[in-house]
Design an enzyme around this catalytic site. Structure first.
Site, PDB file in Angstrom:
ATOM      1  N   ASP A 424     -16.366 -61.364  17.183  1.00 40.67           N
ATOM      2  CA  ASP A 424     -16.493 -62.153  15.967  1.00 40.67           C
ATOM      3  C   ASP A 424     -15.095 -62.646  15.600  1.00 40.67           C
ATOM      4  OD1 ASP A 424     -17.541 -63.114  13.457  1.00 40.67           O
ATOM      5  OD2 ASP A 424     -16.613 -61.357  12.536  1.00 40.67           O
ATOM      6  N   ASP A 624     -17.426 -57.084  12.505  1.00 41.08           N
ATOM      7  CA  ASP A 624     -17.084 -56.421  11.263  1.00 41.08           C
ATOM      8  C   ASP A 624     -18.244 -55.632  10.681  1.00 41.08           C
ATOM      9  OD1 ASP A 624     -18.747 -58.337  10.242  1.00 41.08           O
ATOM     10  OD2 ASP A 624     -17.183 -59.475   9.229  1.00 41.08           O
ATOM     11  N   ASP A 628     -22.582 -59.280  11.797  1.00 39.47           N
ATOM     12  CA  ASP A 628     -22.653 -59.026  13.238  1.00 39.47           C
ATOM     13  C   ASP A 628     -23.612 -57.887  13.585  1.00 39.47           C
ATOM     14  OD1 ASP A 628     -20.514 -60.903  13.840  1.00 39.47           O
ATOM     15  OD2 ASP A 628     -19.213 -59.447  12.864  1.00 39.47           O
TER      16      ASP A 628
END
Length: 735
Positions: A424, A624, A628
């Site tokens: 991410d 995080d 996600d």
């Protein structure tokens, strides 16, 4: 269950194809019995699919279709698309299936190291004493009972009570012998034939090996407990009259209100009902900076009040707190065994009956009880099982000591096998705390006025860009003006009124929708975007006032971490983000990534992970833990790092890095690969040494007592070999 070629879980394998009919198979379909009706109904709802037959036994689908309209490739694509909805259930069930135990083994975690040390001391002293006194005092008993009722025999039976209990329990519960069944039989046979000293040697050496394994497991639990210390033992509880009472944490009741001062470590999870404070919650979420907490904000046990005073209404205490849940998930690694651990257990389950068979055959052919007894004393299972458990526990302990929480041995193995990486962007490889870099205003407008108006509009927002504006305004000493209600247009911007002026703050699309012309600064704005800055437009009624350029800086060591991962063999590194395409492109190019996708929803990230897995990749997802979460759950290994929300990080990720350092990832991978290498070494050593012992015992060259010494010494040796992982440097470099 039939064995299918080890293709990726979701990949379809075409079994046969005839006009208007195909049969396909995948590993996933072996585990979708409960979803079979939904699976079939969904496919039948597709146009031109006429009939579907599903077999969970073979993991296959027989599909009849209109060959005039659809080709074989079209049907396979339809099935793959529909099957994807059941992928997570299939992944979870396959992992459970692989970890099914076929034999009931004794759990060393249930015995304290103190008790095991005491038992080792007693057996060592007894062995030395009886060796000096030639068996100790005689009881004056005649006949066969003299062998079982000598002092060495009685002590042997007392010391091996847990072994006997486990051995019998396995036979009753699973109808299979375990390693303790074999040891129990060997000890009992030795005692009945008058070889009580051999029994004591077997018990002593076996206990030493188990003690080292249990000690490693205890150190692992302690390392995790120390790192995630749950707080102070006592707290001040606020009474109804406002007075304070010092109370032990264990006596605190849900919904009571506790007072927390500067420097205190929270011992409860709860909600702030009064006051405000900056709290260091890096041990839970990985956030580097202390976080502001005010009324109605949630706080967690194990975090520290850096400044301020708060009163917290207790929501969770003891084992229910967030930090305790982390500890309980991580410390019992055996509940999430690696596939190689499960293999070790199954190997043991298969080899133990062979020991009994060899023992019986040797006795039938030689009529020599000594040789037969050696066949039961020397076995492969103890060394294989204990050394594997020790290696996994030592690896998890070493990682935990360095701020990496691995939630089970299965993730150590998956980490070692991974070859693809998905990251991410915001909060993972960038700080996740944007800062204002540039402020551009039109003629006649000052920077202070622009910032104050923007801050008034963003004051109630929790968006990271709003945080950047508010932080800049406060640090500059500017005052946020009074304003009216704030209206939010999701994905576009916000608006409010300041002294009867209607203020618009948002993106380019929001300006266009409100017919606000920003051509005056268009060239400068284009340059900001080329520099990778996010642009926030500010307008008054229909007059454009200026633009704010915000940049989310890359975290320290990101480039170095990715370089080291490349050296470790990761040849597919991708960036997945919900951010804008031009931002993703800038970061991906700067980090030399293989691919990137932008403006993604959480489900889109999960689909990309599944697509990579369907092509045979072993995927690590680093995020995080918030948006996600689906991708973290689908990946072979999900790693939460950065400004994670605690509950999501716990439930979704397999590994949590608490110190927010991306260099920990290649270090953890190196440690996991070393662990797997040590386990393979141990397999070879155990099989080699004990095979030699069995051959020597069968031909009568190895006495029973020395057979016990050889077998248990090899077990101790491989356990020590595994234990050296405790001492391995958790280096932040690729060697």
């Amino acid at each position: 269950m039939p064995r299918i070629k080890e293709l990726p879980l979701m990949r379809l394998n075409l079994i046969h194809c005839q006009p208007g009919r195909i049969r396909v198979r995948s590993r996933a379909m072996l585990y979708l019995k409960d979803e079979s009706e939904t699976l079939i109904t969904g496919l039948l709802n597709m146009h031109y699919i006429n009939k579907v037959e599903y077999s969970y036994i073979t993991g296959s689908l027989l599909v009849h279709f209109d060959m005039e309209t659809l080709s074989t490739e079209d049907v396979i694509e339809i099935i793959e698309g529909h099957l994807g909805a059941f992928s997570l259930a299939a992944f979870q069930r396959e992992r459970e299936s692989k970890n099914e135990v076929t034999v009931n083994e004794r759990r060393l975690q249930e015995e304290s190291v103190k008790d095991m040390s005491r038992r080792v001391g007693i057996s060592a002293f007894s062995l030395a004493y009886f060796a000096i006194t030639k068996g100790g005092p005689k009881l004056g008993i005649e006949g066969w009972r003299v062998n079982i009722l000598t002092m060495p025999a009685i002590i042997s039976l007392m010391l091996s009570s847990s072994i006997f209990k486990s051995g019998v329990s396995s036979l009753i519960k699973t109808r299979r012998p375990n390693a303790d069944t074999l040891t129990m039989t060997a000890i009992l046979t030795a005692l009945l034939t008058g070889r009580s000293m051999s029994a004591l040697v077997t018990i002593l050496l076996s206990d030493i090996a188990e003690l080292m394994t249990a000690y490693t497991m205890e150190r692992t639990r302690k390392a995790i407990g120390d790192m995630l210390n749950t707080g102070d033992d006592e707290v001040f509880v606020i009474n109804e009259d406002g007075s304070l009472t010092l109370k032990a944490v264990k006596d605190v009741i849900i919904n009571e209100v506790v007072s927390i001062q500067t420097g205190d470590k929270l011992s409860v999870d709860g909600i702030v009902v009064d006051g405000n404070a900056y709290i260091d919650q890096s041990s839970i979420t990985g956030e580097f900076f202390p976080v502001y907490k005010g009324i109605n904000d949630v706080v967690y046990a194990g975090t520290i009040v850096k400044s301020g005073q708060i009163r917290v209404k207790v929501d969770k205490i003891g084992d229910d707190t967030t930090v305790s849940r982390i500890v309980s998930m991580v410390e019992d690694a055996s509940s999430r065994k690696a596939q190689i651990q499960t293999y070790a257990d199954r190997f043991s389950a298969k080899i133990i009956p062979l020991n009994f068979l060899l023992s019986g055959m040797v006795y039938v052919f030689t009529k020599d009880i000594n040789r037969a007894l050696s066949m039961m004393i020397i076995d492969y299972s103890c060394g294989v099982r204990l050394s594997t458990a020790t290696a996994m526990s030592a690896c998890i302990h070493n990682a935990a000591r360095n701020g990496v929480l691995i939630k089970g041995g299965n993730y150590v193995e998956s980490l070692a096998e991974a070859d693809a990486l998905v990251l991410d962007k915001t909060g993972t490889i960038t700080e996740g705390r944007p800062k204002i870099v540039t402020i551009l205003t039109v003629e006649g407008v000052k920077e202070q006025e622009l910032l104050e108006l923007a801050a008034a509009t963003e004051e109630d927002s929790s968006h990271p860009l709003a945080y950047a504006i508010l932080e800049k305004t406060r640090r500059s000493g500017f005052v946020i003006p009074n304003h009216g209600l704030i209206e939010v247009e999701v994905g576009r911007g916000v608006t409010t009124t300041v002294s009867e002026r209607k203020i618009f703050v948002g993106n380019k699309k929001y300006m266009n929708e409100n017919h606000i012309n920003f051509d005056e600064l268009s060239l400068e704005i284009n340059q900001l975007e080329k520099n990778g800055e996010s642009t926030i437009y500010v307008a008054d009624n229909i007059k454009f006032l200026g633009v704010i350029g915000v940049h989310d800086a890359l975290k320290e060591n990101v480039k170095r971490a990715l370089n080291r991962l490349r050296l470790l063999g990761f040849d597919d590194v991708r960036l997945l983000t919900g951010d804008m395409a031009f931002q993703a492109e800038k970061v991906a190019a700067r980090m030399n990534m293989d691919d990137y996708e932008a403006e993604l929803m959480p489900a889109d990230k999960a689909r990309t992970v599944l697509s990579m897995q369907s092509k045979g990749s072993k995927v690590i997802m680093i995020g995080d833990g918030i948006n996600d979460a689906p991708a973290l759950a689908y990946a072979d290994v999900g790693i939460a790092i950065g400004n994670t929300r605690t509950d999501v990080a716990i439930e979704s990720s397999n590994i949590t890095i608490t110190n927010d350092d991306l260099l920990m990832i290649p270090s953890a991978i190196q440690l996991s690969r070393t662990t797997m290498k040590v386990i393979r070494q141990n397999f070879g050593l155990v099989v080699g040494i004990n095979s030699v012992g069995i051959v020597l015992s069968a031909i009568g060259w190895l006495p029973v007592i020395w057979g016990s010494v050889l077998h248990n010494s090899s077990t101790i040796f491989v356990v020590l070999n595994s234990g050296r992982l405790l001492l391995k440097d958790f280096e932040r470099r690729v060697s």
